[in-house]
Scaffold this active site. Structure first.
Site, PDB file in Angstrom:
ATOM      1  N   THR A  20      -6.459   2.740  -4.360  1.00 24.09           N
ATOM      2  CA  THR A  20      -6.037   3.660  -5.411  1.00 24.09           C
ATOM      3  C   THR A  20      -5.264   2.924  -6.505  1.00 24.09           C
ATOM      4  O   THR A  20      -5.532   3.092  -7.702  1.00 24.09           O
ATOM      5  CB  THR A  20      -5.164   4.766  -4.793  1.00 24.09           C
ATOM      6  OG1 THR A  20      -5.899   5.366  -3.721  1.00 24.09           O
ATOM      7  CG2 THR A  20      -4.782   5.806  -5.809  1.00 24.09           C
ATOM      8  N   GLU A  33      -3.528   8.821   8.735  1.00 24.75           N
ATOM      9  CA  GLU A  33      -2.060   8.739   8.854  1.00 24.75           C
ATOM     10  C   GLU A  33      -1.566   9.586  10.029  1.00 24.75           C
ATOM     11  O   GLU A  33      -0.545   9.301  10.632  1.00 24.75           O
ATOM     12  CB  GLU A  33      -1.383   9.183   7.542  1.00 24.75           C
ATOM     13  CG  GLU A  33      -1.508   8.188   6.394  1.00 24.75           C
ATOM     14  CD  GLU A  33      -0.492   7.036   6.423  1.00 24.75           C
ATOM     15  OE1 GLU A  33       0.618   7.224   6.934  1.00 24.75           O
ATOM     16  OE2 GLU A  33      -0.830   5.938   5.928  1.00 24.75           O
ATOM     17  N   ASP A  74       0.874  -1.175   0.000  1.00 20.02           N
ATOM     18  CA  ASP A  74       0.000   0.000   0.000  1.00 20.02           C
ATOM     19  C   ASP A  74       0.909   1.222   0.000  1.00 20.02           C
ATOM     20  O   ASP A  74       2.129   1.107   0.179  1.00 20.02           O
ATOM     21  CB  ASP A  74      -0.907  -0.010   1.243  1.00 20.02           C
ATOM     22  CG  ASP A  74      -1.861   1.183   1.271  1.00 20.02           C
ATOM     23  OD1 ASP A  74      -2.313   1.607   0.191  1.00 20.02           O
ATOM     24  OD2 ASP A  74      -2.149   1.712   2.361  1.00 20.02           O
ATOM     25  N   SER A  75       0.289   2.380  -0.126  1.00 16.04           N
ATOM     26  CA  SER A  75       1.066   3.619  -0.062  1.00 16.04           C
ATOM     27  C   SER A  75       1.594   3.864   1.356  1.00 16.04           C
ATOM     28  O   SER A  75       2.596   4.557   1.528  1.00 16.04           O
ATOM     29  CB  SER A  75       0.183   4.795  -0.473  1.00 16.04           C
ATOM     30  OG  SER A  75      -0.955   4.824   0.363  1.00 16.04           O
ATOM     31  N   TYR A 112      -1.148   8.350  -2.310  1.00 14.46           N
ATOM     32  CA  TYR A 112      -1.208   8.110  -3.750  1.00 14.46           C
ATOM     33  C   TYR A 112      -2.494   8.706  -4.349  1.00 14.46           C
ATOM     34  O   TYR A 112      -2.544   9.033  -5.519  1.00 14.46           O
ATOM     35  CB  TYR A 112      -1.254   6.602  -4.033  1.00 14.46           C
ATOM     36  CG  TYR A 112       0.048   5.836  -3.946  1.00 14.46           C
ATOM     37  CD1 TYR A 112       1.210   6.376  -3.411  1.00 14.46           C
ATOM     38  CD2 TYR A 112       0.105   4.522  -4.423  1.00 14.46           C
ATOM     39  CE1 TYR A 112       2.377   5.631  -3.341  1.00 14.46           C
ATOM     40  CE2 TYR A 112       1.273   3.774  -4.362  1.00 14.46           C
ATOM     41  CZ  TYR A 112       2.406   4.333  -3.817  1.00 14.46           C
ATOM     42  OH  TYR A 112       3.554   3.593  -3.751  1.00 14.46           O
ATOM     43  N   GLY A 113      -3.513   8.779  -3.515  1.00 16.46           N
ATOM     44  CA  GLY A 113      -4.868   9.041  -4.020  1.00 16.46           C
ATOM     45  C   GLY A 113      -5.093  10.420  -4.592  1.00 16.46           C
ATOM     46  O   GLY A 113      -6.130  10.680  -5.204  1.00 16.46           O
ATOM     47  N   CYS A 144     -11.011   2.474   0.320  1.00 16.63           N
ATOM     48  CA  CYS A 144      -9.612   2.770   0.629  1.00 16.63           C
ATOM     49  C   CYS A 144      -9.276   1.987   1.888  1.00 16.63           C
ATOM     50  O   CYS A 144     -10.062   1.971   2.853  1.00 16.63           O
ATOM     51  CB  CYS A 144      -9.452   4.276   0.867  1.00 16.63           C
ATOM     52  SG  CYS A 144      -7.870   4.727   1.586  1.00 16.63           S
ATOM     53  N   CYS A 169      -4.335  -1.597  -1.719  1.00 19.83           N
ATOM     54  CA  CYS A 169      -4.479  -0.152  -1.909  1.00 19.83           C
ATOM     55  C   CYS A 169      -5.588   0.056  -2.931  1.00 19.83           C
ATOM     56  O   CYS A 169      -5.467  -0.396  -4.079  1.00 19.83           O
ATOM     57  CB  CYS A 169      -3.167   0.431  -2.422  1.00 19.83           C
ATOM     58  SG  CYS A 169      -3.278   2.183  -2.830  1.00 19.83           S
ATOM     59  N   HIS A 174      -7.329   2.501   4.214  1.00 21.75           N
ATOM     60  CA  HIS A 174      -7.152   3.265   5.458  1.00 21.75           C
ATOM     61  C   HIS A 174      -8.476   3.409   6.219  1.00 21.75           C
ATOM     62  O   HIS A 174      -8.490   3.645   7.424  1.00 21.75           O
ATOM     63  CB  HIS A 174      -6.647   4.683   5.161  1.00 21.75           C
ATOM     64  CG  HIS A 174      -5.192   4.794   4.882  1.00 21.75           C
ATOM     65  ND1 HIS A 174      -4.616   4.314   3.736  1.00 21.75           N
ATOM     66  CD2 HIS A 174      -4.188   5.348   5.609  1.00 21.75           C
ATOM     67  CE1 HIS A 174      -3.310   4.571   3.766  1.00 21.75           C
ATOM     68  NE2 HIS A 174      -3.027   5.206   4.889  1.00 21.75           N
TER      69      HIS A 174
HETATM   70  N1  DGL Z   1      -4.809   2.872   1.360  1.00 23.72           N
HETATM   71  C1  DGL Z   1      -4.768   3.598   0.101  1.00 23.72           C
HETATM   72  C2  DGL Z   1      -5.999   3.263  -0.676  1.00 23.72           C
HETATM   73  O1  DGL Z   1      -6.582   2.214  -0.394  1.00 23.72           O
HETATM   74  C3  DGL Z   1      -4.500   5.012   0.421  1.00 23.72           C
HETATM   75  C4  DGL Z   1      -4.399   5.869  -0.746  1.00 23.72           C
HETATM   76  C5  DGL Z   1      -3.514   7.025  -0.648  1.00 23.72           C
HETATM   77  O2  DGL Z   1      -2.322   6.842  -0.424  1.00 23.72           O
HETATM   78  O3  DGL Z   1      -4.021   8.107  -0.907  1.00 23.72           O
HETATM   79  O4  DGL Z   1      -6.430   3.916  -1.581  1.00 23.72           O
END
Ligand code: DGL
Length: 266
Positions: free
Chosen positions: A75, A151, A10-11, A42-43, A185, A73, A187
């Site tokens: 994204t 985060e 994941d990011s 990443y999003g 997502c 992830c 998170h």
């Molecule tokens: N956990 C990532 C997702 O599922 C986070 C995305 C991000 O880094 O913006 O999209």
């Protein structure tokens, strides 16, 4: 049978919500986790940038000799849904299809909501996938502030910042009569209590957890399960901010995180 590890990425920390479920379903598997913490989020990035990052994440996991890659992830999964990476010689699974199928099965009134990062929502992957399997109506909303809030540790049930953001993003799902909401997502499961305060009667679909179930099925079907009887290991790599990862990983895993993450360059 196969004792190679499962690779998950994941990011940042979010993909650990998939790891949590993976450990509970497959306690004997060894897991290698990569959190690209130097480049989270990443999003908010473009499709091309997300794909470039994804290729680097996948290349890293391949160096770890994994038997399966889980794209934990939303994204990256959405980017790969339009531009899959075909030259990988190991199985790879993403969160979109398992989460979409779980939502279709759960919804009683065929009104499904999706929340995700701006890139995931813009991509439209959940609408396309749900339409493939059902005639449910789909309502999507980008929740741009949710990832930075999580985060930064703002996800407790009574956290004022998380509550404010949820009040901004979520009431429209109630107005539309949505009975099932995909947390698109990885998170977002940490925000479940906050989300439930606004949408108490809505079923929440944890995309990472649904993908872990799919991973188990895939390993079983292909005779790739680890036949060891000892507890599996979890080894984490990050691209920056080891301390932040070490301090917060337990919240995502739902248990102590004892072994420090290791720094790597992609
Ligand atoms: N956990 C990532 C997702 O599922 C986070 C995305 C991000 O880094 O913006 O999209």
């Amino acid at each position: 049978m196969n004792r190679q590890p499962i690779g998950v990425f994941d990011s940042g920390l979010g993909g650990l919500t998939a790891v949590k479920e993976l450990i509970s379903l497959l306690p004997n598997e060894n897991i290698i986790y990569l959190g690209d913490t130097a480049r989270v989020p990443y999003g908010t990035k473009s499709h091309d940038t997300i794909l470039r990052y994804a290729k680097e994440d996948i290349s890293f996991l391949k160096t770890q000799d994994v038997k399966l890659i889980i794209v934990a992830c939303g994204t990256v999964s959405s980017a790969l849904s339009v531009e899959p990476i075909n030259d990988i010689d190991i199985p790879i699974i993403s969160v979109v299809k398992p989460a979409a199928k779980a939502a279709i099965n759960k919804s009683r009134n065929n009104k499904i909501g999706v929340i995700g990062t701006p890139a995931t929502v813009k991509n439209g992957c959940y609408e396309r996938t749900i339409k493939e399997f059902s005639d449910a109506e789909v309502f999507s909303k980008a929740c741009t502030l949710f990832v930075p809030l999580v985060e930064a540790g703002h996800f407790g049930e009574n956290d004022p910042l998380a509550t404010l953001a949820a009040e901004e993003y979520l009431p429209e799902f109630k107005e539309k009569g949505v009975d099932t909401l995909i947390l698109g997502c990885t998170h977002y499961p940490l925000l479940s209590d906050v989300i439930k305060k606004i949408l108490p009667n809505t079923e929440l679909i944890n995309s990472g957890a649904e993908t872990a179930k799919e991973a188990k099925e895939l390993l079983e079907k292909n005779n790739l399960l680890n036949d060891s009887t000892s507890e599996g290991t979890l080894k984490c790599f990050v691209t920056d901010n080891i301390e932040g990862f070490n301090d917060n990983a337990f919240r995502f895993l739902g248990k102590d995180f004892k072994q420090s993450a290791e720094l790597t360059r992609l």
